[in-house]
Design a protein around this motif. Structure first.
Motif, PDB file in Angstrom:
ATOM      1  N   ARG A 241      37.525  42.956  54.652  1.00  0.00           N
ATOM      2  CA  ARG A 241      38.366  43.144  53.456  1.00  0.00           C
ATOM      3  C   ARG A 241      39.595  42.236  53.563  1.00  0.00           C
ATOM      4  O   ARG A 241      40.256  42.229  54.609  1.00  0.00           O
ATOM      5  CB  ARG A 241      38.805  44.611  53.428  1.00  0.00           C
ATOM      6  CG  ARG A 241      39.467  45.066  52.182  1.00  0.00           C
ATOM      7  CD  ARG A 241      39.824  46.544  52.365  1.00  0.00           C
ATOM      8  NE  ARG A 241      39.618  47.293  51.146  1.00  0.00           N
ATOM      9  CZ  ARG A 241      40.520  47.317  50.163  1.00  0.00           C
ATOM     10  NH1 ARG A 241      41.643  46.678  50.282  1.00  0.00           N
ATOM     11  NH2 ARG A 241      40.266  48.016  49.068  1.00  0.00           N
ATOM     12  N   HIS A 242      39.916  41.499  52.497  1.00  0.00           N
ATOM     13  CA  HIS A 242      41.085  40.619  52.529  1.00  0.00           C
ATOM     14  C   HIS A 242      42.347  41.479  52.592  1.00  0.00           C
ATOM     15  O   HIS A 242      42.428  42.512  51.902  1.00  0.00           O
ATOM     16  CB  HIS A 242      41.097  39.738  51.271  1.00  0.00           C
ATOM     17  CG  HIS A 242      42.097  38.630  51.338  1.00  0.00           C
ATOM     18  ND1 HIS A 242      43.430  38.821  51.060  1.00  0.00           N
ATOM     19  CD2 HIS A 242      41.950  37.323  51.654  1.00  0.00           C
ATOM     20  CE1 HIS A 242      44.071  37.671  51.207  1.00  0.00           C
ATOM     21  NE2 HIS A 242      43.188  36.745  51.569  1.00  0.00           N
ATOM     22  N   PRO A 243      43.344  41.068  53.409  1.00  0.00           N
ATOM     23  CA  PRO A 243      44.558  41.898  53.526  1.00  0.00           C
ATOM     24  C   PRO A 243      45.282  42.111  52.200  1.00  0.00           C
ATOM     25  O   PRO A 243      45.990  43.108  52.047  1.00  0.00           O
ATOM     26  CB  PRO A 243      45.438  41.120  54.519  1.00  0.00           C
ATOM     27  CG  PRO A 243      44.736  39.840  54.824  1.00  0.00           C
ATOM     28  CD  PRO A 243      43.331  39.931  54.318  1.00  0.00           C
ATOM     29  N   GLU A 244      45.113  41.189  51.248  1.00  0.00           N
ATOM     30  CA  GLU A 244      45.782  41.359  49.957  1.00  0.00           C
ATOM     31  C   GLU A 244      44.835  41.878  48.874  1.00  0.00           C
ATOM     32  O   GLU A 244      45.133  41.790  47.676  1.00  0.00           O
ATOM     33  CB  GLU A 244      46.409  40.040  49.524  1.00  0.00           C
ATOM     34  CG  GLU A 244      47.633  39.707  50.362  1.00  0.00           C
ATOM     35  CD  GLU A 244      48.092  38.267  50.173  1.00  0.00           C
ATOM     36  OE1 GLU A 244      47.858  37.701  49.098  1.00  0.00           O
ATOM     37  OE2 GLU A 244      48.659  37.713  51.133  1.00  0.00           O
ATOM     38  N   ALA A 245      43.712  42.430  49.299  1.00  0.00           N
ATOM     39  CA  ALA A 245      42.797  43.006  48.301  1.00  0.00           C
ATOM     40  C   ALA A 245      43.466  44.194  47.623  1.00  0.00           C
ATOM     41  O   ALA A 245      44.318  44.858  48.227  1.00  0.00           O
ATOM     42  CB  ALA A 245      41.512  43.461  48.997  1.00  0.00           C
ATOM     43  N   PRO A 246      43.115  44.478  46.363  1.00  0.00           N
ATOM     44  CA  PRO A 246      43.697  45.645  45.689  1.00  0.00           C
ATOM     45  C   PRO A 246      43.467  46.916  46.504  1.00  0.00           C
ATOM     46  O   PRO A 246      42.443  47.056  47.167  1.00  0.00           O
ATOM     47  CB  PRO A 246      42.924  45.703  44.356  1.00  0.00           C
ATOM     48  CG  PRO A 246      42.318  44.347  44.188  1.00  0.00           C
ATOM     49  CD  PRO A 246      42.124  43.769  45.559  1.00  0.00           C
ATOM     50  N   ALA A 247      44.445  47.813  46.461  1.00  0.00           N
ATOM     51  CA  ALA A 247      44.358  49.057  47.248  1.00  0.00           C
ATOM     52  C   ALA A 247      43.217  49.931  46.737  1.00  0.00           C
ATOM     53  O   ALA A 247      42.871  49.879  45.548  1.00  0.00           O
ATOM     54  CB  ALA A 247      45.673  49.813  47.136  1.00  0.00           C
TER      55      ALA A 247
END
Ligand SMILES: CCCCCCCCCCCCCC(=O)SCCNC(=O)CCNC(=O)[C@H](O)C(C)(C)COP(=O)(O)OP(=O)(O)OC[C@H]1O[C@@H](n2cnc3c(N)ncnc32)[C@H](O)[C@@H]1OP(=O)(O)O
Length: 194
Positions: free
Chosen positions: A19-25
């Motif tokens: 999961r990308h660290p800046e993916a939507p929560a």
């Protein structure tokens, strides 16, 4: 009967998705990636208007309401429309990886007929990644998020560069999407990390 072809079985050296660290929560609506997308865009009157939401890890949930515009047989959803719902849901997973990817292969099991008026509750996850290849699966349930499975999808997405769209898309739409002053909307039209 159910199953997938060898092309959709990840190789032995495939790795779990990250999961990308800046993916939507988790819980956050992803919104349309492109206003004119038939799957999710608000600018398509007869489109699916599918709304996807980030889940935990590399998973999403989504809902799609079958309208009379989506019929195949009288009163029933068209199988191609249901495949579109699966494709769109599976495609939205790539936003959590922040990877630009297109569907290379999509296999579908149609388990139950889906009447007009039904809300199709979809869930999807990336199962493995191998180089440019992203393996994912989805299910669509009717009668509620825990209702019986109506459709299943298995997909292989292939990572591409943004040039894939610039080189192949009709110039009118590409220019319009690229000149959108909204940076996030512009990035999402091409599923690019803003
Ligand atoms: C303006 C609007 C922009 C919108 C953007 C939003 C995006 C999101 C939209 C979301 C909307 C929903 C989503 C949509 O609707 S996306 C729209 C529907 N999809 C397409 O239009 C894709 C069309 N296909 C292509 O452009 C090319 O074929 C691609 C790019 C996919 C690969 O051609 P490329 O020359 O780049 O790569 P390669 O051929 O070296 O293959 C690489 C590897 O992949 C393996 N492979 C390939 N195909 C298959 C297959 N069918 N089964 C099994 N394996 C396959 C291949 O064996 C190789 O493996 P390996 O040898 O490395 O082991």
């Amino acid at each position: 009967m159910t199953g997938t072809s060898a092309a959709l079985t990840p190789p032995a050296d495939a790795i779990p998705p990250v999961r990308h660290p800046e993916a939507p929560a988790p819980g956050e609506l992803l919104g349309a990636h492109y206003e004119h997308c038939f799957g999710c865009g608000g600018g398509q009157p007869h489109g699916l208007h599918l709304a996807a939401r980030a889940g935990e890890g590399v998973t999403v949930t989504a809902e799609f309401t079958v309208t009379p515009d989506h019929q195949g047989a009288p009163g029933l959803a068209h199988g191609g429309v249901l495949a579109t719902a699966l494709d769109e849901t599976l495609g939205s997973l790539n936003w959590l990886l922040r990877v630009i990817a297109v569907t290379g292969r999509l296999e579908t099991d149609y388990v139950r007929p889906v009447p007009v008026g039904t809300v199709l509750h979809l869930e999807a996850e990336v199962t493995a990644v191998s180089g440019r290849k992203i393996y994912s699966t989805a299910t669509g349930r009717i009668g509620g998020p825990d209702g019986p499975v109506a459709v299943r999808g298995y997909a292989l997405f292939i990572e591409v560069k943004v040039d894939h769209f610039i080189d192949n898309g009709r110039p009118e739409e590409i220019q319009a999407a690229m000149s959108d002053p909204d940076q996030v909307r512009r990035a999402r039209a091409f599923e690019v990390n803003p």
